[in-house]
Design an enzyme around this catalytic site. Sequence first.
Site, PDB file in Angstrom:
ATOM      1  N   LYS A  38      -1.471  -9.319  44.199  1.00 21.60           N
ATOM      2  CA  LYS A  38      -0.894  -9.798  43.331  1.00 21.60           C
ATOM      3  C   LYS A  38       0.429 -10.535  43.646  1.00 21.60           C
ATOM      4  CE  LYS A  38       0.881 -10.308  39.107  1.00 21.60           C
ATOM      5  NZ  LYS A  38       0.206 -11.627  38.304  1.00 21.60           N
ATOM      6  N   LYS A  95      11.418 -12.418  39.853  1.00 24.23           N
ATOM      7  CA  LYS A  95      11.392 -11.151  40.627  1.00 24.23           C
ATOM      8  C   LYS A  95      10.069 -11.078  41.344  1.00 24.23           C
ATOM      9  CE  LYS A  95       8.643  -8.873  38.137  1.00 24.23           C
ATOM     10  NZ  LYS A  95       7.585  -8.088  37.255  1.00 24.23           N
TER      11      LYS A  95
HETATM   12  P1  NAD Z   1       7.999  -8.221  28.500  1.00 21.59           P
HETATM   13  O1  NAD Z   1       9.294  -8.381  29.285  1.00 21.59           O
HETATM   14  O2  NAD Z   1       7.493  -9.030  27.585  1.00 21.59           O
HETATM   15  O3  NAD Z   1       7.698  -6.816  28.265  1.00 21.59           O
HETATM   16  C1  NAD Z   1       8.068  -5.644  28.914  1.00 21.59           C
HETATM   17  C2  NAD Z   1       8.290  -4.218  27.824  1.00 21.59           C
HETATM   18  O4  NAD Z   1       8.518  -3.058  28.660  1.00 21.59           O
HETATM   19  C3  NAD Z   1       9.381  -4.617  26.697  1.00 21.59           C
HETATM   20  O5  NAD Z   1       8.650  -4.633  25.456  1.00 21.59           O
HETATM   21  C4  NAD Z   1      10.412  -3.404  27.039  1.00 21.59           C
HETATM   22  O6  NAD Z   1      11.071  -3.053  25.867  1.00 21.59           O
HETATM   23  C5  NAD Z   1       9.444  -2.454  27.758  1.00 21.59           C
HETATM   24  N1  NAD Z   1      10.127  -1.380  28.328  1.00 21.59           N
HETATM   25  C6  NAD Z   1      11.157  -1.795  29.319  1.00 21.59           C
HETATM   26  N2  NAD Z   1      11.468  -0.679  30.017  1.00 21.59           N
HETATM   27  C7  NAD Z   1      10.902   0.442  29.182  1.00 21.59           C
HETATM   28  C8  NAD Z   1      10.879   1.805  29.159  1.00 21.59           C
HETATM   29  N3  NAD Z   1      11.641   2.292  30.444  1.00 21.59           N
HETATM   30  N4  NAD Z   1      10.251   2.451  28.454  1.00 21.59           N
HETATM   31  C9  NAD Z   1       9.344   1.924  27.600  1.00 21.59           C
HETATM   32  N5  NAD Z   1       9.456   0.597  27.209  1.00 21.59           N
HETATM   33  C10 NAD Z   1      10.274  -0.137  28.167  1.00 21.59           C
HETATM   34  O7  NAD Z   1       7.313  -8.384  30.025  1.00 21.59           O
HETATM   35  P2  NAD Z   1       5.601  -8.991  29.922  1.00 21.59           P
HETATM   36  O8  NAD Z   1       5.802 -10.359  30.093  1.00 21.59           O
HETATM   37  O9  NAD Z   1       4.865  -8.080  28.802  1.00 21.59           O
HETATM   38  O10 NAD Z   1       5.301  -8.273  31.487  1.00 21.59           O
HETATM   39  C11 NAD Z   1       5.111  -7.131  31.592  1.00 21.59           C
HETATM   40  C12 NAD Z   1       4.593  -6.947  33.281  1.00 21.59           C
HETATM   41  O11 NAD Z   1       3.341  -7.635  33.387  1.00 21.59           O
HETATM   42  C13 NAD Z   1       5.618  -7.561  34.209  1.00 21.59           C
HETATM   43  O12 NAD Z   1       5.761  -6.570  35.420  1.00 21.59           O
HETATM   44  C14 NAD Z   1       4.998  -8.662  34.426  1.00 21.59           C
HETATM   45  O13 NAD Z   1       5.463  -9.062  35.877  1.00 21.59           O
HETATM   46  C15 NAD Z   1       3.464  -8.571  34.450  1.00 21.59           C
HETATM   47  N6  NAD Z   1       2.752  -9.586  34.046  1.00 21.59           N
HETATM   48  C16 NAD Z   1       2.945 -10.561  33.079  1.00 21.59           C
HETATM   49  C17 NAD Z   1       2.148 -11.432  32.653  1.00 21.59           C
HETATM   50  C18 NAD Z   1       2.566 -12.441  31.517  1.00 21.59           C
HETATM   51  O14 NAD Z   1       2.064 -13.398  31.421  1.00 21.59           O
HETATM   52  N7  NAD Z   1       3.478 -12.142  30.413  1.00 21.59           N
HETATM   53  C19 NAD Z   1       1.264 -11.865  33.465  1.00 21.59           C
HETATM   54  C20 NAD Z   1       1.039 -11.030  34.513  1.00 21.59           C
HETATM   55  C21 NAD Z   1       1.661  -9.853  34.989  1.00 21.59           C
END
Ligand code: NAD
Length: 296
Positions: free
Chosen positions: A169, A238
């Site tokens: 990834k 990140k």
């Molecule tokens: P985001 O910031 O929109 O969502 C993260 C969520 O996690 C938030 O709602 C936050 O409140 C919650 N959170 C954080 N700490 C927490 C805890 N201790 N307990 C409970 N909830 C908690 O991020 P995202 O865009 O949804 O991405 C999530 C993951 O997926 C990341 O690691 C990102 O790198 C990966 N990712 C995202 C995408 C994308 O297109 N958005 C694509 C591939 C991978």
Amino acid sequence: MSREVVGFIGLGNMGSVLAANLVEAGHAVVAHDALGPQRSPEGAAHVPSVAEVAHRAEVLVLSLPDGTASEQVARAVLDASGRRARCIVDTSTIGVGAARAVAALLAEEKIGYVDAPVSGGVAGARARTLTVMYAGDDGACSRVEPLLAGLSDRRRRVGDRPGMAQALKLANNFLSATTLAATSEAVAFGLAAGLDMATMLDVLNASSGRSAASDDKFPRHVLTGRYAAGFANSLMDKDVRLYLDAAAGQGGPVSVGEAIAAVWRRFAVAEPGADFTRIFPHLSSAAARPPRPSAS
Ligand code: NAD
């Protein structure tokens, strides 16, 4: 037959869609997000704590910002009283070292861990074309495979140890970060030379400069001015940093990586939380600023 209860923690841009896919696939979903139930999908039961999820479900799926959050949640699962949790599927991008550390922590209490990051964006998650790359031991992988099928139609086991899927990834996101930044500079160059963006993209996409940046991100989010891919620049910053640290730690070549990491760091610091496709206006406006006078 009663439906298996699946836990879901982290209902952000990606997690809210993945949790909805599990509901759609027929799973009974118990969900939690630290910010509350606002983004909990219809049909899922939102509960107020990680402990409550761990009490109600054997398999938990995480979609969290980084390794610190994954470790915090893993510790809360371990501390949960009356815990039913047996296995965690982590779809977050947290890096190789963090995946290994969280897996080792959970293994002390015989909780399995499948490292399962995803690629393809929020639109891909909705369309079920998201790639779920996963790694873990045979027992944990076969336990969670039926549930991974609920997340997306594209899945590939890439290794037998947590951390291996993270390595793939990170390599992917380094390439994605590189092509989006490079395409932004190339398009800015063409515009300054009098070309039009739509024409440039048509020709690039039929030529050797084509990439996911030129045939997806640019037409959908830059050309249209939407800038709404649903992935924050801080998360790409990140990911590139995790890639660079891991590559440098292995003694690998990092000259391109260092340059790309510096570009994304400047963007994340200048416009915190912006959609990552806004790197195009960010780089264009930086170029439009007059050079700083020299100190002498
Ligand atoms: P985001 O910031 O929109 O969502 C993260 C969520 O996690 C938030 O709602 C936050 O409140 C919650 N959170 C954080 N700490 C927490 C805890 N201790 N307990 C409970 N909830 C908690 O991020 P995202 O865009 O949804 O991405 C999530 C993951 O997926 C990341 O690691 C990102 O790198 C990966 N990712 C995202 C995408 C994308 O297109 N958005 C694509 C591939 C991978």
